[in-house]
Design a protein around this motif. Structure first.
Motif, short mmCIF file in Angstrom:
data_model
loop_
_atom_site.label_atom_id
_atom_site.label_comp_id
_atom_site.label_asym_id
_atom_site.label_seq_id
_atom_site.Cartn_x
_atom_site.Cartn_y
_atom_site.Cartn_z
N THR A 33 -11.10 -11.02 -4.30
CA THR A 33 -11.13 -12.39 -4.81
C THR A 33 -12.43 -12.66 -5.56
O THR A 33 -12.43 -13.28 -6.63
CB THR A 33 -10.98 -13.39 -3.65
OG1 THR A 33 -9.76 -13.14 -2.96
CG2 THR A 33 -10.99 -14.82 -4.17
N LEU A 38 -13.10 -13.72 -9.47
CA LEU A 38 -13.93 -14.85 -9.88
C LEU A 38 -15.00 -14.41 -10.89
O LEU A 38 -15.31 -15.14 -11.83
CB LEU A 38 -14.59 -15.48 -8.66
CG LEU A 38 -13.65 -16.27 -7.75
CD1 LEU A 38 -14.35 -16.63 -6.45
CD2 LEU A 38 -13.15 -17.52 -8.45
N ALA A 90 -17.70 -23.79 -0.13
CA ALA A 90 -18.42 -22.64 -0.66
C ALA A 90 -19.49 -22.17 0.32
O ALA A 90 -19.76 -20.98 0.45
CB ALA A 90 -19.05 -22.98 -2.01
N TYR A 138 -17.81 -20.15 3.09
CA TYR A 138 -17.55 -18.82 2.55
C TYR A 138 -18.84 -18.00 2.48
O TYR A 138 -18.87 -16.83 2.86
CB TYR A 138 -16.91 -18.95 1.17
CG TYR A 138 -16.76 -17.64 0.43
CD1 TYR A 138 -15.74 -16.75 0.74
CD2 TYR A 138 -17.65 -17.29 -0.59
CE1 TYR A 138 -15.59 -15.56 0.07
CE2 TYR A 138 -17.51 -16.11 -1.27
CZ TYR A 138 -16.49 -15.24 -0.95
OH TYR A 138 -16.36 -14.05 -1.62
N GLN A 195 -20.40 -16.23 -4.09
CA GLN A 195 -20.67 -17.62 -3.72
C GLN A 195 -21.22 -18.38 -4.93
O GLN A 195 -20.85 -19.53 -5.18
CB GLN A 195 -21.69 -17.66 -2.57
CG GLN A 195 -22.14 -19.06 -2.19
CD GLN A 195 -23.31 -19.07 -1.23
OE1 GLN A 195 -23.76 -20.12 -0.81
NE2 GLN A 195 -23.83 -17.90 -0.87
N LEU A 221 -18.46 -19.25 -7.32
CA LEU A 221 -17.71 -20.38 -6.79
C LEU A 221 -18.43 -21.70 -7.08
O LEU A 221 -17.82 -22.69 -7.51
CB LEU A 221 -17.52 -20.23 -5.28
CG LEU A 221 -16.47 -19.23 -4.80
CD1 LEU A 221 -16.59 -19.08 -3.29
CD2 LEU A 221 -15.08 -19.69 -5.18
#
Length: 252
Positions: free
Chosen positions: A110, A114, A147, A150, A158, A161
């Motif tokens: 993931t 991103l 965030a 996470y 991070q 995000l």
């Protein structure tokens, strides 16, 4: 660790610190490096998180000029980052180690996605120049909190995000937002590190090597990272991340 392994971990820390300052996702460099040398996943994640704290702080220091006038924003979103980082760190320690090993490949892939999407996020950020909101309201605060969770649990991408959230909700210059991203990431990593030091097993030599390397990398990344070809940087992160995911799936 042998001398060659120590050198590799230190260099990975330099690369991670530089990437975190400009792109985020430095964990995709150091975490797979520790796995490659036989570290269990949770121990690698905890030691890596602790080691990257000085790097995120040095990156934030490198962007100190862009942080002028952002005090209220950083206080507001900093509370969300602190709470989220604490929750994420506790989840890492409370959930079974098998759960972490199962979910990490998904998180890494993931994060890679991103990273690949970052140019689109940045373009969206620029397009929102006149339409963006000043503080994003409750949705933005909750997004920063998520965030942070996470980041406290794993942390790779991070920064990406956070920049995506900024692009969706905030009106400001890209470099100023990147400076804010570095501060929030520092808070998340810092509060998670405090939890890990208090209750978790840490490989201190590995954490120390990453800390030394990431400090240098954070300063260098803040100063020179904008000159690096972004396509090459993203490509390298994705290759490392996919390799780590495949390795962890193979070990399962």
């Amino acid at each position: 660790m042998e001398a060659l392994e120590m050198a590799a971990v230190g260099l990975a820390g330099v690369a991670a610190g530089g990437l975190n300052a400009v792109v985020g996702s430095g964990t995709l460099i150091t975490f797979p490096t520790l796995l490659a040398f036989g570290f269990p996943p949770v121990l690698a994640n905890v030691s890596n998180n602790l080691g990257l704290v000085p790097g995120t702080l040095s990156a934030a220091y490198g962007y100190r000029r862009e942080m002028k006038g952002q005090g209220r924003r950083l206080v507001r979103f900093g509370t969300a980052s602190l709470i989220g980082g604490l929750i994420g760190a506790l989840l890492l320690l409370k959930l079974p180690a098998d759960a972490f090993q199962a979910v990490v490949p998904v998180l890494i892939l993931t994060a890679c996605a991103l990273v690949l999407l970052q140019p689109r996020l940045n373009r969206r950020l620029k397009r929102r120049g006149e339409r963006g909101k000043r503080d994003g309201g409750v949705p933005m605060w909750c997004g920063v909190l998520a965030a942070g969770v996470y980041g406290g649990y794993f942390g790779a991408a991070q920064g990406v995000l956070l920049m995506g959230l900024f692009g969706a909700f905030l009106l400001d210059d890209l470099q100023r937002l990147n400076a804010a991203k570095n501060v929030l990431a520092s808070l998340v990593n810092g509060v998670a590190a405090v939890v890990f030091i208090a209750v978790a097993d840490i490989d201190w030599p590995a954490a120390g090597l990453i800390a030394a390397g990431s400090t240098v990398g954070g300063l260098v990344g803040a100063r020179y990272g904008r000159r690096l070809p972004p396509v090459a940087m993203r490509g390298f992160i994705v290759v490392v991340g996919v390799t780590a995911s495949v390795a962890m799936i193979a070990r399962a």
